[in-house]
Structures are given as structure tokens and as C-alpha cells.
Scaffold this motif. Structure first.
Motif: not given
Length: 287
Positions: A199, A201-202, A204-205
Motif C-alpha cells: 500500500d 500511500r500507507d 509514504e505516510d
């Protein structure tokens, strides 16, 4: 803590690129309330026999060097009349001269290319080796640089952040009243070792949160500095070089492994020195 009387040292060879380095170094010294020291190296002639001492350079080369120093000294004082400026002609190889001067300097500044001497030194492995072994930062001035007027950009990796690199970047941003961009470049596989997709996005967060945590101490010391974390998918050199279009300084560490995609210093350092659009500061980590 550095000695407040340690100068900003700049090497010049009389080229236009070196003149821009002198201008940048003078601005740096003035804003940091440090003296400016301008040096020019004249190579000693090789001896006719290994058993003989090196011959002194011809008088014409020394006289030309003095004229170069005088012009640089005059330009620095005209730009900053109250700045303490000294200059010296050194009969050394450029590498030996820079290493010698760096021992008592806050930082060493050179142009990215020129007629020879200091300005050409940092384009190859010699300069990157110097940046990793002298006590203070080495700044390579590129293009038509402005001391301020853009972002300060620092390249980091959450697992390998060094306080010396962050301290230099935060201090530079505070002096310039500039925004600080904390940049991490990465290239992740699309799937994990177990075969499941990542994932992005996860991921990168998570990295962005780790960057925020890694810079927490410096944020407290410099509450007026606006900080932006940039997590960029792609080659770290491309990420830093692209952002340098709007930057006034890029700061990287002189690590054996920079944390920017786990590339070695030579790869990242060479890439940034050759492709950045603003000055680059290479900072030695604290031991």
C-alpha cells in the motif's frame, strides 16, 4: 560547538565561477558574523629529482595569484564594507591547501568548475573524499547563486538521519528565513517478499511520520522555521536536483551510505554536484 571566530574559507582561481563562490562565501560570512578568508593555491614545481625539495613556483605565477586575491578581496569588501576579510597565497597543491585551511574553518566554499585549482577540485572523487574527511561543511557553489530567496533542501533517510546534517540545514533555513524541505527519495518494489502488494500511500505516510519524528529536536530549537516533508518515489538525485530549481541551498551528508535510497556517497554526491541548480553543502556526520 564551533568557534565563533572560525572563518568561512573560499578558494579562488580568478575565474567567473570562482568569483561567484567568493560572493556567496562573503554573504555567508556576513550573515553568520564570521570572518571571510580568501585563498589561492599556486602549485609548487616538481623537483628534477625525487631526492630534491620541490622548487618554488615562478614569480609570475605568484604575482598573478596576488592579483587574483586582491581583486577578490576588494569585491568582498565592496559588497560588505564591515566584513573582516583576509587573503593568502599558498604554495601547495589545491587539495593539500584546502585540507590545511579546513582545519581551522567553519566551512570551505569553492566553485563547481573553473580554470583549475580549487574550482575543478570538487568535480571528482577527490572533492567528495575531502568533504567526508575535513571537519566542517564543504559548499560547492553552482550557477548564478543567491544566498537566500528559495527553499533550503536537505536529503535524509529516516533510518540514517545525522544530527550534524539536520543542524546545518535548520540553521541555514533560520538564517535565511527560508522554508526547509526535508526530502527522502525511494524506490520500493510493488510487492512484498510474501507476494502481497504494498500500500504505497500507507508506506509514504509511515516514512513521512518517521521524518517528522527524526526532525523533532531541531524543530524545537528553530520554531520559526517552516518545515515540509517530501517523500518522493524515484531516484534520490533526481528528487533533490529537481527541487533545487526553487532552492537556495541543498544539504547532504557525507556518509558512506546517505540514506537516500541507500546509495553510496560517491553516487549521490557526484549527482548533486553535477545536477543541482543551487549551491550544495556536504556535511560530515558527527562521530
Amino acid at each position: 560547538m564551533t568557534n565563533p571566530f572560525d572563518p568561512v574559507v573560499v578558494g579562488t582561481d580568478g575565474s567567473e565561477v570562482a568569483a561567484r563562490a567568493v560572493t556567496w562565501a562573503g554573504d555567508e560570512a556576513a550573515h553568520r558574523n564570521r570572518p571571510l578568508r580568501i585563498v589561492h593555491a599556486v602549485e609548487p614545481w616538481a623537483p628534477a629529482s625525487p631526492m630534491l625539495p620541490p622548487a618554488v613556483p615562478p614569480a609570475a605565477l605568484c604575482e598573478a595569484g596576488r592579483r587574483i586575491l586582491a581583486a577578490a578581496h576588494r569585491a568582498a569588501r565592496e559588497r560588505h564594507p564591515s566584513l573582516e576579510v583576509t587573503s593568502e597565497l599558498l604554495v601547495r597543491s589545491p587539495g593539500a591547501a584546502l585540507r590545511e585551511q579546513a582545519e581551522g574553518a567553519f566551512e570551505v566554499v569553492v566553485g563547481h568548475r573553473g580554470k583549475g585549482g580549487f574550482a575543478s577540485l570538487l568535480l571528482g572523487s577527490t572533492g567528495l573524499h575531502l568533504a567526508g574527511h575535513v571537519p566542517g561543511p564543504v559548499v560547492i557553489v553552482r550557477g548564478e547563486p543567491a544566498w537566500a530567496g528559495g527553499d533550503v533542501i536537505v536529503g535524509v533517510g529516516p533510518a540514517t538521519v545525522d544530527e550534524a546534517v539536520l543542524d546545518h540545514a535548520f540553521e541555514a533555513a533560520a538564517l535565511r528565513r527560508a522554508r526547509l524541505r526535508v526530502v527522502h527519495g525511494w524506490r520500493l518494489p510493488m510487492i512484498t517478499d510474501t507476494g502481497y502488494p504494498i500500500d504505497m500511500r500507507d508506506a509514504e505516510d509511515t516514512v513521512r511520520w518517521e521524518l517528522h519524528r527524526a526532525t523533532a529536536a531541531q524543530r524545537k530549537l528553530h520554531p520559526g522555521v517552516e518545515v515540509v516533508e517530501d517523500v518522493v518515489r524515484g531516484h534520490p538525485v533526481a528528487a533533490l536536483a529537481g527541487m533545487s530549481h526553487s532552492g537556495c541551498l541543498v544539504v547532504v551528508g557525507a556518509h558512506s551510505c546517505t540514506g537516500l535510497g541507500a546509495l553510496r556517497l560517491g553516487s549521490v554526491g557526484h549527482g548533486i554536484v553535477h545536477h543541482a541548480h543551487c549551491p550544495v553543502a556536504v556535511v560530515r556526520p558527527r562521530s
